[in-house]
Design a protein around this motif. Structure first.
Motif, PDB file in Angstrom:
ATOM      1  N   GLY A 265      -0.239 -18.977  11.402  1.00  0.00           N
ATOM      2  CA  GLY A 265      -0.753 -17.998  12.352  1.00  0.00           C
ATOM      3  C   GLY A 265      -2.180 -17.627  12.036  1.00  0.00           C
ATOM      4  O   GLY A 265      -2.793 -18.152  11.087  1.00  0.00           O
ATOM      5  N   GLY A 266      -2.707 -16.691  12.821  1.00  0.00           N
ATOM      6  CA  GLY A 266      -4.118 -16.360  12.724  1.00  0.00           C
ATOM      7  C   GLY A 266      -4.513 -15.703  11.412  1.00  0.00           C
ATOM      8  O   GLY A 266      -5.498 -16.102  10.775  1.00  0.00           O
ATOM      9  N   SER A 267      -3.754 -14.697  10.996  1.00  0.00           N
ATOM     10  CA  SER A 267      -4.134 -13.990   9.766  1.00  0.00           C
ATOM     11  C   SER A 267      -4.151 -14.947   8.577  1.00  0.00           C
ATOM     12  O   SER A 267      -5.053 -14.904   7.735  1.00  0.00           O
TER      13      SER A 267
ATOM     14  N   TYR B 294     -11.846  -8.153  14.881  1.00  0.00           N
ATOM     15  CA  TYR B 294     -10.503  -8.229  14.304  1.00  0.00           C
ATOM     16  C   TYR B 294     -10.269  -9.634  13.791  1.00  0.00           C
ATOM     17  O   TYR B 294     -10.509 -10.610  14.503  1.00  0.00           O
ATOM     18  N   HIS B 295      -9.809  -9.723  12.561  1.00  0.00           N
ATOM     19  CA  HIS B 295      -9.558 -11.046  11.985  1.00  0.00           C
ATOM     20  C   HIS B 295      -8.143 -11.185  11.451  1.00  0.00           C
ATOM     21  O   HIS B 295      -7.839 -12.190  10.804  1.00  0.00           O
ATOM     22  N   GLY B 296      -7.295 -10.187  11.664  1.00  0.00           N
ATOM     23  CA  GLY B 296      -5.917 -10.344  11.240  1.00  0.00           C
ATOM     24  C   GLY B 296      -5.382  -9.130  10.511  1.00  0.00           C
ATOM     25  O   GLY B 296      -6.126  -8.208  10.155  1.00  0.00           O
TER      26      GLY B 296
ATOM     27  N   GLU C 123     -16.278 -13.503  15.335  1.00  0.00           N
ATOM     28  CA  GLU C 123     -15.638 -14.127  16.502  1.00  0.00           C
ATOM     29  C   GLU C 123     -16.761 -14.473  17.495  1.00  0.00           C
ATOM     30  O   GLU C 123     -17.518 -13.583  17.884  1.00  0.00           O
TER      31      GLU C 123
ATOM     32  N   ASP D 227     -14.279 -17.312  13.767  1.00  0.00           N
ATOM     33  CA  ASP D 227     -12.864 -17.045  14.023  1.00  0.00           C
ATOM     34  C   ASP D 227     -12.598 -17.272  15.512  1.00  0.00           C
ATOM     35  O   ASP D 227     -13.004 -16.469  16.358  1.00  0.00           O
TER      36      ASP D 227
ATOM     37  N   ILE E   5      -9.503 -17.752  16.746  1.00  0.00           N
ATOM     38  CA  ILE E   5      -8.055 -17.624  16.896  1.00  0.00           C
ATOM     39  C   ILE E   5      -7.687 -17.197  18.314  1.00  0.00           C
ATOM     40  O   ILE E   5      -6.739 -17.706  18.896  1.00  0.00           O
ATOM     41  N   MET E   6      -8.487 -16.311  18.878  1.00  0.00           N
ATOM     42  CA  MET E   6      -8.186 -15.863  20.242  1.00  0.00           C
ATOM     43  C   MET E   6      -9.014 -16.617  21.286  1.00  0.00           C
ATOM     44  O   MET E   6      -8.515 -16.945  22.362  1.00  0.00           O
TER      45      MET E   6
ATOM     46  N   LYS F 190      -2.944 -19.102  17.789  1.00  0.00           N
ATOM     47  CA  LYS F 190      -2.530 -18.749  19.156  1.00  0.00           C
ATOM     48  C   LYS F 190      -2.371 -19.973  20.067  1.00  0.00           C
ATOM     49  O   LYS F 190      -1.314 -20.589  20.092  1.00  0.00           O
TER      50      LYS F 190
END
Ligand SMILES: Cc1ncc(COP(=O)(O)O)c(C=O)c1O
Length: 444
Positions: free
Chosen positions: A99-101, A133-135, A207, A241, A243-244, A270
């Protein structure tokens, strides 16, 4: 009654029972149009995709799991090669996780290991940005600038240097072009590196398009290339990052391609597993992999589930489906269409301050006053009211508060599946307009 400690202790959310394409049905038979890919930009190709089911079943019939200290597996190798094949030259190795974190933890630990392998153990500091936000794990939270999510855990976090985000709607001055603003925002990175001492700084993490915290605020033109140049000047690693915002959502396979930069490390999750499986990955540049190979020769980090065979098989099928169906280009085209519809429907709304983002990753910042950009009273929790109102209207969206500084400001994030049809996008916009007006009505 529920044995789960739910996110809100006084409410059990509706139970999801079924989903098809962009439509999610709960156990009471209520249907919701999913404008945010499962709730958090995850289900990038919808649900019940046959190619993914077939891949999962094939792998199930072969082998589901074996620990990475004993074996590699064909799906893990193939997925790594596939991702590297899509990435720009230089990003040539992958570390998998769930997962992302975990992907961010991996990135931070790899950055640290790199400097130790290179004989510069003094480099341990991380620079990150406010309103990011990074996790949720403690390392990822330490480099996150989402104040409400950090607050409770402050005593457990390590110290990271937080600089300004790239947030043109509020921080660009009237007399500045976007580009000038981007250069000014990036200059904060250089100031921070010099303040800390370049010989102490391991990496900068950001991000490219800030997701849930800032409501899809994209790096403006020139910002990330200036950041890249500053990192190069002081030998600081650049971690992006995605992730999103990654995995095709912005209309580019990697969001940073639009900015013309190549990071040293990039995190994805994600949309990588598309919600069929928990999945994350950290892609690293040759220079990092080479330093480890030439140094200790061992990754000083690991998780039980890294490279999980079944998860990799599913994620590979998701990524192949994205390409077979041309969904990266579709995200660009549908993003333009959705933006146009939103502008037409909400662009003049007295409480819509800004509509922004890239591709199918769009944020709408809500304001009490368009002229002054004054936010709503945070005590009114407009974002929560909008979310409840959208659910009433059979629409899943991702609103958040604290957009400006962790306390004030509200936005709505939209991130529909990359294969959303134009009529579905139009229905999202119609339901969103109703939901917003219903929410504002209840605040009166
Ligand atoms: C940009 C970004 N990084 C990291 C994470 C953490 O990912 P996860 O919740 O999968 O651990 C998220 C989750 O929303 C995110 O948006």
């Amino acid at each position: 009654m529920s044995a789960i400690l739910h996110r809100k202790t006084d409410t059990v959310p509706p139970a999801v029972a079924q989903a098809d394409g962009l439509w999610v049905t709960d156990s009471d038979g209520r249907r919701y149009l999913d404008a945010v890919s499962g709730g958090a930009a995850v289900s990038a190709i919808g649900h019940r995709e046959e190619r993914v089911r077939d891949a999962i079943l094939r792998q199930f019939d072969a082998v589901s799991y074996a620990h990475g200290s004993f074996f590699t597996s064909e799906p893990a190798e193939e997925l790594a090669a596939y991702l590297v094949g899509k990435a720009p030259a230089g990003l040539s190795k992958v570390v998998f996780c769930s997962g992302g974190s975990e992907a961010v933890e991996t990135a931070l630990k790899l950055a640290r290991q790199y400097w130790v392998e290179r004989g510069e153990p003094g480099r341990g500091k991380i620079i990150a940005r406010r309103q990011s936000y990074h996790g949720a794990t403690l390392g990822a939270l330490s480099v996150g600038g989402n104040l409400p999510r950090r607050a409770l855990y402050e005593p457990l976090l390590f110290e990271a240097e937080l600089i300004a985000p790239c947030y043109a709607y509020r921080e660009r001055r009237e007399d500045e072009t976007e580009r000038d603003y981007g250069l000014r925002a990036a200059a904060e990175l250089e100031d921070a590196i010099l303040r800390l001492g370049p010989e102490t700084v391991a990496a900068f993490i950001a991000e490219p398009v800030v997701g849930a915290t800032l409501g899809c605020a994209p790096a403006v033109d020139g910002y990330l290339s200036e950041v890249r140049a500053i990192c190069d000047r002081y030998g600081v690693l650049l971690i992006l990052d995605e992730i999103m915002c990654g995995s095709g959502r912005t209309g580019y396979r990697f969001a940073f391609e639009e900015d013309g930069v190549v990071p040293d490390i990039v995190t994805v999750a994600k949309g990588l597993g598309g919600g069929f499986v928990p999945m994350g990955a950290t892609l690293v540049h040759d220079r990092i992999a080479d330093a480890i190979a030439a140094g200790s020769g061992a990754l000083a980090h690991g998780f039980t589930y890294m490279g999980h065979s079944l998860a990799c098989a599913a994620a590979l099928a998701v990524q192949r489906a994205v390409d077979e169906d041309g969904l990266v280009a579709a995200a660009a085209a549908s993003g333009t269409a959705l933006r146009r519809m939103l502008e037409a429907s909400l662009g003049q709304h007295r409480h819509v301050g800004d509509i922004r983002g890239r591709g199918l990753f769009i944020g709408i910042e809500l304001v009490a006053d368009r002229e002054t950009k004054a936010p709503f009273d945070p005590a009114a929790k407009l974002h929560a009211v909008v979310k409840a109102s959208a659910m009433e209207n059979g629409l899943m969206i991702y609103p958040s508060g604290g957009t400006i500084d962790g306390r004030a400001g509200d936005h709505i994030l939209l991130a529909p599946a990359l294969n959303a049809r134009e009529d579905e996008l139009a229905e999202i916009v119609a339901r969103l307009g109703r939901s917003l007006d219903n929410a504002l009505e209840t605040l009166k």
